[in-house]
Write an enzyme that holds these catalytic residues in place. Structure first.
Site, mmCIF file in Angstrom:
data_model
loop_
_atom_site.group_PDB
_atom_site.id
_atom_site.type_symbol
_atom_site.label_atom_id
_atom_site.label_comp_id
_atom_site.label_asym_id
_atom_site.label_seq_id
_atom_site.Cartn_x
_atom_site.Cartn_y
_atom_site.Cartn_z
ATOM 1 N N HIS A 19 4.957 7.194 10.713
ATOM 2 C CA HIS A 19 3.975 6.773 9.708
ATOM 3 C C HIS A 19 3.223 8.002 9.159
ATOM 4 C CE1 HIS A 19 3.806 2.838 12.203
ATOM 5 N NE2 HIS A 19 4.245 2.442 11.027
ATOM 6 N N LYS A 43 1.701 -12.626 13.828
ATOM 7 C CA LYS A 43 2.170 -11.643 14.809
ATOM 8 C C LYS A 43 1.120 -11.519 15.909
ATOM 9 C CE LYS A 43 5.169 -8.594 12.125
ATOM 10 N NZ LYS A 43 5.435 -7.220 11.696
ATOM 11 N N ARG A 92 13.925 3.872 6.706
ATOM 12 C CA ARG A 92 14.499 4.719 7.748
ATOM 13 C C ARG A 92 16.011 4.622 7.761
ATOM 14 N NH1 ARG A 92 10.652 1.822 11.761
ATOM 15 N NH2 ARG A 92 10.979 0.409 10.033
ATOM 16 N N SER A 130 7.248 1.484 15.974
ATOM 17 C CA SER A 130 6.167 1.184 16.931
ATOM 18 C C SER A 130 6.698 0.392 18.119
ATOM 19 C CB SER A 130 5.055 0.391 16.239
ATOM 20 O OG SER A 130 4.540 1.104 15.146
HETATM 21 P P1 ADP Z 1 5.581 -3.707 9.102
HETATM 22 O O1 ADP Z 1 5.348 -4.774 10.124
HETATM 23 O O2 ADP Z 1 4.912 -3.994 7.782
HETATM 24 O O3 ADP Z 1 7.004 -3.264 8.949
HETATM 25 P P2 ADP Z 1 5.169 -1.145 10.365
HETATM 26 O O4 ADP Z 1 3.890 -0.523 10.856
HETATM 27 O O5 ADP Z 1 6.249 -1.350 11.339
HETATM 28 O O6 ADP Z 1 4.712 -2.470 9.664
HETATM 29 O O7 ADP Z 1 5.757 -0.276 9.174
HETATM 30 C C1 ADP Z 1 5.011 -0.043 8.012
HETATM 31 C C2 ADP Z 1 5.875 0.725 7.032
HETATM 32 O O8 ADP Z 1 6.142 2.015 7.568
HETATM 33 C C3 ADP Z 1 7.250 0.094 6.771
HETATM 34 O O9 ADP Z 1 7.587 0.322 5.421
HETATM 35 C C4 ADP Z 1 8.181 0.848 7.668
HETATM 36 O O10 ADP Z 1 9.488 0.899 7.137
HETATM 37 C C5 ADP Z 1 7.523 2.225 7.641
HETATM 38 N N1 ADP Z 1 7.831 2.974 8.847
HETATM 39 C C6 ADP Z 1 7.645 2.618 10.133
HETATM 40 N N2 ADP Z 1 8.068 3.574 10.984
HETATM 41 C C7 ADP Z 1 8.539 4.578 10.191
HETATM 42 C C8 ADP Z 1 9.164 5.841 10.430
HETATM 43 N N3 ADP Z 1 9.431 6.255 11.650
HETATM 44 N N4 ADP Z 1 9.510 6.573 9.376
HETATM 45 C C9 ADP Z 1 9.268 6.132 8.119
HETATM 46 N N5 ADP Z 1 8.746 4.960 7.819
HETATM 47 C C10 ADP Z 1 8.363 4.192 8.830
#
Ligand code: ADP
Length: 161
Positions: A19, A43, A92, A130
């Site tokens: 992130h 969630k 990703r 995460s």
């Molecule tokens: P959500 O439940 O909305 O997917 P996340 O916190 O998992 O929430 O992800 C938020 C955004 O960040 C999403 O667009 C996800 O693809 C992106 N994201 C999560 N981890 C990574 C990473 N390692 N690299 C790039 N983008 C990421």
């Protein structure tokens, strides 16, 4: 030129180096990035919205162009409230594509003035999310390469045995 504020929405449960990589990349293009933490009653997150917000705030303490906020309801309503027309999401792997594409098109249908930017992280973060970090932490695995120190500490506290 008017200043451009981008909104980066997500669960951030918790915020990871992936992130953070995306926020840093976004700051090279946009003037301000709002990390927008979604309050999603469907969630059951490990960290409360207050905890997720506090962690993200700590991570970006030295970066005045990043703001951390939380929201519920429709993302486009939050963008309008922030006077932003830019959504940032991460891509990703191909597996992210379908969902992100669907969301981008749905948001465009609801709010044609808003654009979604799908950004690719640095290669070493492409496998990171995460969920994996939480799983590793729950088994006492090493997570220091994946999350910043405040998040590492918070995860260790959650999984104290
Ligand atoms: P959500 O439940 O909305 O997917 P996340 O916190 O998992 O929430 O992800 C938020 C955004 O960040 C999403 O667009 C996800 O693809 C992106 N994201 C999560 N981890 C990574 C990473 N390692 N690299 C790039 N983008 C990421």
């Amino acid at each position: 030129m008017t200043s451009r504020t981008a909104v980066y929405p997500g669960s951030f449960d918790p915020i990871t180096n992936g992130h953070i990589d995306l926020v840093k990349r976004s700051l090279t293009i946009f003037d301000e990035v709002i990390v927008a933490i979604l309050v999603n009653p469907k969630k059951s997150p490990l960290f409360s919205v207050q905890e997720r917000t506090a962690l993200a705030q700590e991570v970006f303490l030295g970066e005045p162009r990043v703001r951390v906020e939380h929201f519920d309801g429709l993302l486009i309503d939050f963008l309008r409230h922030c006077d932003s027309r830019i959504i940032i999401r991460g891509l990703r792997a191909i597996s992210d594509f379908e969902m992100e594409f669907q969301m981008a098109l749905t948001n465009r249908k609801l709010a044609p003035e808003i654009e979604t930017f799908l950004m690719v992280p640095g290669f070493k973060y492409t496998f990171l999310n995460s969920t994996i970090v939480k799983e590793l932490a729950s088994f006492g695995g090493q997570i220091s390469d994946f999350v910043p120190p405040p998040v590492e500490r918070a995860l260790k506290e959650k999984f104290v045995r």
